[in-house]
Structures are given as C-alpha cells and as structure tokens.
Design a protein around this motif. Structure first.
Motif, mmCIF file in Angstrom:
data_model
loop_
_atom_site.group_PDB
_atom_site.id
_atom_site.type_symbol
_atom_site.label_atom_id
_atom_site.label_comp_id
_atom_site.label_asym_id
_atom_site.label_seq_id
_atom_site.Cartn_x
_atom_site.Cartn_y
_atom_site.Cartn_z
ATOM 1 N N ASN A 151 41.731 74.007 -26.025
ATOM 2 C CA ASN A 151 42.462 75.055 -25.310
ATOM 3 C C ASN A 151 42.452 74.744 -23.818
ATOM 4 O O ASN A 151 41.854 75.461 -23.010
ATOM 5 C CB ASN A 151 41.827 76.420 -25.595
ATOM 6 N N ASP A 152 43.104 73.644 -23.454
ATOM 7 C CA ASP A 152 43.167 73.190 -22.065
ATOM 8 C C ASP A 152 44.419 73.729 -21.374
ATOM 9 O O ASP A 152 45.367 74.186 -22.021
ATOM 10 C CB ASP A 152 43.192 71.654 -21.989
ATOM 11 N N THR A 153 44.418 73.624 -20.059
ATOM 12 C CA THR A 153 45.619 73.924 -19.285
ATOM 13 C C THR A 153 46.525 72.695 -19.279
ATOM 14 O O THR A 153 46.066 71.586 -19.001
ATOM 15 C CB THR A 153 45.248 74.291 -17.831
ATOM 16 N N SER A 188 55.908 83.478 -19.715
ATOM 17 C CA SER A 188 55.909 82.426 -18.691
ATOM 18 C C SER A 188 57.012 82.633 -17.654
ATOM 19 O O SER A 188 56.883 82.192 -16.509
ATOM 20 C CB SER A 188 56.064 81.055 -19.351
ATOM 21 N N ASP A 200 48.844 69.848 -18.225
ATOM 22 C CA ASP A 200 49.171 69.124 -16.997
ATOM 23 C C ASP A 200 49.472 67.679 -17.371
ATOM 24 O O ASP A 200 49.475 67.342 -18.565
ATOM 25 C CB ASP A 200 48.050 69.240 -15.956
ATOM 26 N N TRP A 243 37.430 80.807 -25.315
ATOM 27 C CA TRP A 243 38.361 80.365 -24.282
ATOM 28 C C TRP A 243 38.678 78.881 -24.421
ATOM 29 O O TRP A 243 39.725 78.428 -23.968
ATOM 30 C CB TRP A 243 37.770 80.630 -22.887
ATOM 31 N N ASP A 244 37.785 78.103 -25.000
ATOM 32 C CA ASP A 244 37.957 76.648 -25.050
ATOM 33 C C ASP A 244 38.167 76.094 -26.446
ATOM 34 O O ASP A 244 38.422 74.916 -26.605
ATOM 35 C CB ASP A 244 36.742 75.946 -24.422
#
Length: 499
Positions: A366-368, A112, A370, A281-282
């Motif tokens: 598996n979210d971004t 990161s 925020d 991915w999710d």
C-alpha cells in the motif's frame, strides 16, 4: 503513352488547377483508396503528378467519455451528492459516496478530482463541499458535451481529457494530388490504358500468354497498413530472462500463494507484530478465514523467538504476540514468505545445504504511487543456504547476476532490517539521468529467523525490484511507462529484451 488502367483513371480524374484528395479520386474513379494511392505514387515517380501531404487530427470519445458526457463526471456527481446530503456542511465520506451512486473505480476517480477542481476538501474521512463551486462551469464536462456534439474544444482541456483516457486522438495523413505540366502534356498527347496483371498464374504459364502481358510495377516505398500482432510484455520478457540467468547460476525456482498468512509473510522474518509495516496502512488484509495449515511446533518456536529471542544472549521484542494475527490472511508484501515456507521444510521437505532458490513473482504494498513505487510490482527473491557464507559471497553473487544484463556499476550501502544482519541496500546508476537508484535489499538471515525454522547453517538472501532492473537496462525514468494505465504502448511494442 501507355499506362496501367488505374493510373490512366487517376490521371484523367486529377486537375492541374485544383488539388484532389485520394478520397476524392477514389470516388471519381470508382477504385479502392489503396489502389488510387499506389497509382498516385507511380505517377509521381514518372513526374506526371505532384503530391502534397498534410496531417489532420480527429478526436473520439472513449466509452468512459461517452458515459460521462451523458451522466456527468464522477466528481460532479460527488459534489452534488455532498450538497444534497450535508446541506453544505462536512459529511462522512461513506455517506456521500453512497448517496452519489458511484461504484468501483469511479469512486477513486471522483475523490482524486474533487479537490483538484476546487469542489471542496477531504479531511479525516469527511468531505466538505465548497458552496461557491459551480459544476455547471466545469470545463472538462463542457468539453465532453462539445465533443459529443462534434464541436472543437480548447487544446489544454483536451490534453486533460486525454490524460484521463476520456478521449482518443487520431492522426491521419491527407494526400492531395495535382497534375504537373508533364501530366497535362501527356493527357493532351493521349494516354492509353495497358492491360496489366499483378501476378504470374499457372494459366499464364501454360498458355504462354505471360510473354505478351505487361506486369504491374510495385512501389515498395508506398505506405502500407501496419499490422500489429500480440507479443509478450517487456516486463514478462525480462522476468523470463532473469529466470534463465538464475537457473544458469544453479538456482531452483520457488512457488507459493499470493495471499498468505501473516505468519509466513512477517512473523517468520522476526518482524514484530506492532511494526508500522504490519498495520492496515501498509498491507492489504483480506476478510477471509484464517490459515489453519501451519505446524504448531513451528508457531511455538517463532512465538518464543519474538518474546524471548534466540540463544543465551538473545533478547526478544517483549511486545504482545497474537497467534490470531499470525494466522490472518493478507496479500504478500514480499516473496520472502516463499523463502520461509521452503527454509522451514513446510513446502518441499527438509533441505540439506548447500541449496539455492529464487522466485520472480508479484508482491503487493500500500505505497504512494510515484515513478519508482506501485501498489503491485515484481520482486526477484533469492537465497543461498551453505556453510560459512559471508557478505563478500553475497556481493559477488550480485555482481555476477547483474553482469548478465550489462550492469557493472553496483554500489552497496549498509542498512537495517529486522530479519538480516549484516544488511545492505543495492544501488545502480540510471543510464540517462546518472542518478543512483535503489534496486534491492539484502543481507544474512539472523539467528532469530533461522533457528525457529530449524536451519543450522548460514543463509544469505535478497529481494530485488524487477521494474528497476528494467529502468537500468533501458533508461526508463518512470516504471508506470511499462505497465498500468499510463504505459507507452509504442514503447512496449518496439522494445525487445536482449538475450
């Protein structure tokens, strides 16, 4: 003038020309700092001394900060490893990570910060170091070394280190004492120490001495150390409150596994196996043996619904359906997996309408990250099984539920779900920003969901976000404020969920 012994000692140790701190007075009088502080406030109230207060800040390295000061920051180690492995060319990320000897959360930290600091780029699983980058000029690394040596650092860099939890700032109040003119006059005229006691004891009562002694006066406005005990987290308090409300509305609670077969999580919900939400991915797939304890006849009915639909006019997805994929284990992305277990009769036996069930449990996606999304959060799951249910019954249930939390402005928006028809999303208005926030999803379960489960009547269902309910109740604008590494500890200590 007669004063308590501690006050006389402080008065004699203080100066009319030089400020003396509490620590200096404590050392000069051989008394505890808290005793001196109490005496100083009493003398100030008598007008014999004046007190000035200033705030001083100190910075302390956390254990992680000490480690990086000694071993280099993870992103610096990653950069040096990339140069060594690829000689300046792009290298597979896994190869660089292995060469860097980074492990656990340090890998995510290094990745990161790698691009943020201009050490290179990461694209399509490959890491390309920038040959012109200079890790020896890394401001954060230099600041850690300076702090370890007891030196001061730039405020902006210090803010960044604090955001990475590599340093902790401490603020303390320094009190300085000076004799007033009245204090000087009192000393010149003579001050005697009066024998005082700070409590009434049985001995004083039986001997009668309590009539002759002078009791210490207590300054209830003086600073005292703050004692903070443990308490239940505000999120758990809210979850308990939700459970109380739903139980009061006649619902029973569901329980079930966090890691479950995809069959219960998605296939029973008529979610096609090639749906994007079911890719790696999710979802969080687990490398464990598949689930065997699933009724074969139920698998056959669900497979048939996917391939051919339900009823004479039904139409399935006509896409491949794999039993191996259905039996594979993953972390549940919603607690609707519990609803499928209960409605099918697999969990508590066959259910006869009417029935009401709920759960308030953690789910994983598996979210971004925020302000309104996390990798794991709490979902308020619920369903009602009965004859002749309608969307109005569902909307009325929400209005009653949210009214218990003082939320009356609920808005509904039509929506599409593979598993409910009709469907709609719920929105609530944020009390601080006035913006509409999505707080849940709901609808009437489709025939393709209910018939394979053996349910012959209507079922209305929903999934609501517990954290977003908290946002509407208390005006939080970022759910990371209440749990996770960025949470505000003072907010957690001071906020109480109203019953």
């Amino acid at each position: 003038m007669r004063l308590p012994e501690s006050q006389v000692a402080v008065l004699n140790a203080a100066s009319a020309t030089d400020e003396r701190t509490i620590a200096q007075l404590a050392e000069a009088t051989d008394q505890k700092p808290e005793t001196v502080t109490g005496a100083v406030f009493d003398l100030r109230d008598e007008g014999l001394v004046s007190v000035t207060e200033t705030t001083a800040e100190s910075v302390e390295l956390t254990d992680e900060g000490v480690q990086y000061a000694e071993e280099d920051l993870p992103e610096v180690r990653l950069y040096r490893a990339a140069l060594d492995v690829g000689d300046g060319d792009a290298v597979p990320m896994g190869q660089v990570i292995g060469a860097s000897s980074l492990g656990g959360p340090q890998v995510d930290i290094a990745l990161s910060n790698f691009a943020r600091k201009g050490y290179g780029t990461i694209d399509s699983g490959e890491l390309a170091p920038d040959a012109d980058a200079d890790p020896d000029a890394d401001e954060e690394a230099a600041a850690l070394a300076a702090l370890a040596a007891g030196e001061s650092v730039d405020a902006d860099v210090l803010d960044q280190l604090e955001s990475r939890q590599l340093v902790v700032r401490h603020e303390r109040t320094i009190r300085a004492v000076t004799l007033t003119d009245e204090g000087v006059t009192a000393l010149m005229e003579g001050v005697e120490a009066a024998e005082t006691v700070d409590r009434l004891t049985p001995e004083l009562l039986t001997s009668g001495e309590w009539e002759d002694v002078e009791f210490t006066e207590y300054n209830v406005e003086a600073d005292a150390p703050e004692a903070r005990g443990g308490k239940k987290h505000i999120l758990r308090q809210t979850a308990d409150r939700v459970k109380d409300v739903l139980t009061g509305m006649g619902f029973a609670e569901m329980e079930g596994p966090h890691a479950d077969a995809d069959f219960w999580i998605n296939d029973c919900l008529f979610m096609p196996q090639d749906h994007p939400a079911r890719t790696h991915w999710d979802r969080f797939a687990l490398d464990v043996p598949p689930m065997e304890d699933i009724p074969e006849d139920l698998i056959d009915r669900v497979r048939d619904a996917h391939l051919n639909g339900v009823g004479e006019d039904g139409d399935g997805y006509h896409s491949p359906w794999s039993e191996d994929f259905a039996r594979a284990i993953a972390l549940r992305g919603h607690t609707t997996s519990l609803s499928m277990r209960y409605l099918s009769g697999h969990e508590v036996g066959e259910l006869e309408p009417p029935q009401r069930y709920f759960s308030v449990e953690k789910v994983y996606r598996n979210d971004t990250l925020d302000p309104t999304h996390l990798l794991e959060f709490y979902q308020i799951e619920g369903w009602v099984m009965a004859e002749d249910l309608s969307v109005r019954d569902l909307m009325g249930t929400f209005e009653e539920f949210y009214s218990h939390f003082g939320i009356t402005d609920i808005q509904f928006k039509p929506h599409y779900n593979p598993y409910t028809e009709p469907s709609f999303e719920l929105f609530g208005r944020h009390p601080e920003t006035g913006e509409l926030i999505e707080i849940g999803n709901s609808g009437m379960f489709r025939e393709e969901v209910l018939r394979p489960l053996g349910v012959e009547c209507d079922v209305m269902a929903w999934g609501l976000a517990l954290e977003r309910l908290l946002m509407l109740m208390y005006g939080f604008d970022d759910i990371r404020d209440v749990h996770g590494t960025l949470c505000d500890l003072d907010l957690l200590r001071e906020t109480e969920v109203l019953k």
